[in-house]
Enzyme design. Structure first.
Site, PDB file in Angstrom:
ATOM      1  N   ARG A  51      -0.050   6.160  -1.324  1.00  0.00           N
ATOM      2  CA  ARG A  51      -0.643   7.348  -0.715  1.00  0.00           C
ATOM      3  C   ARG A  51      -0.499   7.296   0.798  1.00  0.00           C
ATOM      4  O   ARG A  51      -0.206   6.269   1.383  1.00  0.00           O
ATOM      5  CB  ARG A  51      -2.118   7.481  -1.091  1.00  0.00           C
ATOM      6  CG  ARG A  51      -2.980   6.315  -0.669  1.00  0.00           C
ATOM      7  CD  ARG A  51      -4.394   6.436  -1.218  1.00  0.00           C
ATOM      8  NE  ARG A  51      -4.380   6.352  -2.672  1.00  0.00           N
ATOM      9  CZ  ARG A  51      -5.473   6.453  -3.420  1.00  0.00           C
ATOM     10  NH1 ARG A  51      -6.647   6.647  -2.869  1.00  0.00           N
ATOM     11  NH2 ARG A  51      -5.388   6.343  -4.743  1.00  0.00           N
ATOM     12  N   LYS A 102      -7.014  -4.855  14.250  1.00  0.00           N
ATOM     13  CA  LYS A 102      -5.706  -4.282  14.578  1.00  0.00           C
ATOM     14  C   LYS A 102      -5.099  -4.928  15.819  1.00  0.00           C
ATOM     15  O   LYS A 102      -3.874  -5.119  15.897  1.00  0.00           O
ATOM     16  CB  LYS A 102      -5.840  -2.767  14.774  1.00  0.00           C
ATOM     17  CG  LYS A 102      -6.204  -2.008  13.505  1.00  0.00           C
ATOM     18  CD  LYS A 102      -5.140  -2.179  12.425  1.00  0.00           C
ATOM     19  CE  LYS A 102      -5.422  -1.322  11.212  1.00  0.00           C
ATOM     20  NZ  LYS A 102      -4.369  -1.449  10.165  1.00  0.00           N
ATOM     21  N   ASP A 118      -3.497  -7.495  -4.369  1.00  0.00           N
ATOM     22  CA  ASP A 118      -4.693  -7.417  -3.538  1.00  0.00           C
ATOM     23  C   ASP A 118      -4.364  -8.009  -2.176  1.00  0.00           C
ATOM     24  O   ASP A 118      -4.193  -9.217  -2.029  1.00  0.00           O
ATOM     25  CB  ASP A 118      -5.846  -8.196  -4.190  1.00  0.00           C
ATOM     26  CG  ASP A 118      -7.131  -8.123  -3.383  1.00  0.00           C
ATOM     27  OD1 ASP A 118      -7.122  -7.565  -2.270  1.00  0.00           O
ATOM     28  OD2 ASP A 118      -8.149  -8.647  -3.869  1.00  0.00           O
ATOM     29  N   TYR A 141     -12.933  -2.926  13.459  1.00  0.00           N
ATOM     30  CA  TYR A 141     -11.641  -2.350  13.114  1.00  0.00           C
ATOM     31  C   TYR A 141     -10.645  -2.555  14.247  1.00  0.00           C
ATOM     32  O   TYR A 141      -9.502  -2.988  14.026  1.00  0.00           O
ATOM     33  CB  TYR A 141     -11.810  -0.860  12.820  1.00  0.00           C
ATOM     34  CG  TYR A 141     -10.527  -0.156  12.461  1.00  0.00           C
ATOM     35  CD1 TYR A 141      -9.914  -0.356  11.231  1.00  0.00           C
ATOM     36  CD2 TYR A 141      -9.912   0.723  13.365  1.00  0.00           C
ATOM     37  CE1 TYR A 141      -8.727   0.294  10.893  1.00  0.00           C
ATOM     38  CE2 TYR A 141      -8.738   1.370  13.037  1.00  0.00           C
ATOM     39  CZ  TYR A 141      -8.148   1.151  11.799  1.00  0.00           C
ATOM     40  OH  TYR A 141      -6.975   1.795  11.487  1.00  0.00           O
ATOM     41  N   SER A 188      -2.549   0.496  14.465  1.00  0.00           N
ATOM     42  CA  SER A 188      -3.348   1.651  14.880  1.00  0.00           C
ATOM     43  C   SER A 188      -3.501   1.641  16.390  1.00  0.00           C
ATOM     44  O   SER A 188      -3.550   0.572  17.012  1.00  0.00           O
ATOM     45  CB  SER A 188      -4.732   1.593  14.223  1.00  0.00           C
ATOM     46  OG  SER A 188      -5.613   2.529  14.815  1.00  0.00           O
ATOM     47  N   ASN A 193       1.796  -2.026   5.391  1.00  0.00           N
ATOM     48  CA  ASN A 193       1.066  -0.781   5.560  1.00  0.00           C
ATOM     49  C   ASN A 193      -0.363  -0.846   5.046  1.00  0.00           C
ATOM     50  O   ASN A 193      -1.244  -0.187   5.589  1.00  0.00           O
ATOM     51  CB  ASN A 193       1.807   0.357   4.839  1.00  0.00           C
ATOM     52  CG  ASN A 193       0.965   1.610   4.760  1.00  0.00           C
ATOM     53  OD1 ASN A 193       0.739   2.285   5.755  1.00  0.00           O
ATOM     54  ND2 ASN A 193       0.468   1.916   3.572  1.00  0.00           N
ATOM     55  N   GLY A 209       0.825  -1.213   0.000  1.00  0.00           N
ATOM     56  CA  GLY A 209       0.000   0.000   0.000  1.00  0.00           C
ATOM     57  C   GLY A 209       0.848   1.248   0.000  1.00  0.00           C
ATOM     58  O   GLY A 209       0.727   2.090   0.895  1.00  0.00           O
TER      59      GLY A 209
END
Length: 250
Positions: free
Chosen positions: A18, A162, A66, A158, A144, A93, A15
């Site tokens: 960006r 993580k 993917d 989520y 995160s 990432n 990833g």
């Protein structure tokens, strides 16, 4: 650390087109590493980054992949090995941020995708790299603060995805220690990304108010932390969770 501390190393970043991923690509390239990075759909951005790095004299390649597909994770690693002949640094990432209040929907497709990318995709990539990484390698996952602190409703799935990766990091550190491969996770708070700045201003102000340093993190700050963990100076750090969140989780 020396500006060319990572010369001769090859880094794979998932990833990488960006946000945090792009900042990590830039930081590792500046430290002297050759860089390979994956992207899911933004080929134009990938090509732009490759062109920029090549103008700086960096050997760089981008691969469409993917993260939610374990077979694609293995193919990504095989492609990097074919192009560069080695993987010394892996930065996991790629990830999804998906919020859904419990009881709102019985459709598990979105939940399955979230775990496929954030958890099983990371596991598949680490397992694929572990077979080919040389001794003294570095594996770094961008996690995160939600892995250890929810802080809000709608984030249960989520947060779970993580937290699972943080636990996997500690186990993998034991498995790979005999080869002096370190495995660490960075739990990131709110950073200055496009996603953050697309939030309503009221939400941005509310989040900043809860951060002791009263600001979002700069992407160069997380890039610097990744570069440190990838360097020889971090050889005795493994199985660790490093938090970069302006004090939010303190």
């Amino acid at each position: 650390m020396s500006k060319r501390e990572l010369s001769g190393k090859c880094a794979l970043i998932t990833g990488g087109t960006r946000g945090i991923g792009r900042a990590v690509v830039a930081a590792l390239a500046e430290a002297g590493a050759d860089v390979a990075f994956s992207y899911r759909s933004s080929q134009a951005e990938a090509d732009s980054i490759i062109g920029e790095l090549e103008r700086q004299g960096v050997w760089a390649r981008a691969f469409r992949s993917d993260q939610s597909d374990p077979a694609a994770a293995r193919q990504l690693v095989d492609s990097v090995m074919e192009a560069f002949g080695r993987v010394d640094i892996l930065v996991n990432n790629a990830g999804l941020a998906s919020l859904q209040r419990l009881g709102e929907s019985r459709d598990y497709q979105e939940v399955d995708q979230l775990w496929a990318v954030n958890t099983f995709g990371v596991i598949a990539t680490i397992r694929a790299v572990a077979h080919v990484m040389a001794d003294d390698g570095r594996i770094i996952t961008i996690g995160s603060v939600s892995g250890s602190k929810a802080g809000m409703a709608t984030a249960a799935d989520y947060c779970g995805s993580k937290a699972a990766v943080a636990g996997y990091t500690r186990g993998a550190a034991h498995d790979l220690a005999p080869r002096r491969i370190t495995v660490n996770i960075i739990e990131s708070g709110m950073m200055n990304t496009e996603m953050a700045h697309n939030m309503p201003e009221a939400d941005q102000l509310r989040i900043r108010a809860g951060i002791p340093l009263k600001r979002f993190g700069d992407l160069t700050e997380i890039g610097g932390l990744v570069t440190f963990l990838a360097s020889p100076a971090a050889a005795y750090i493994t199985g660790a969770t490093l938090t970069i969140d302006g004090g939010f989780s303190a």
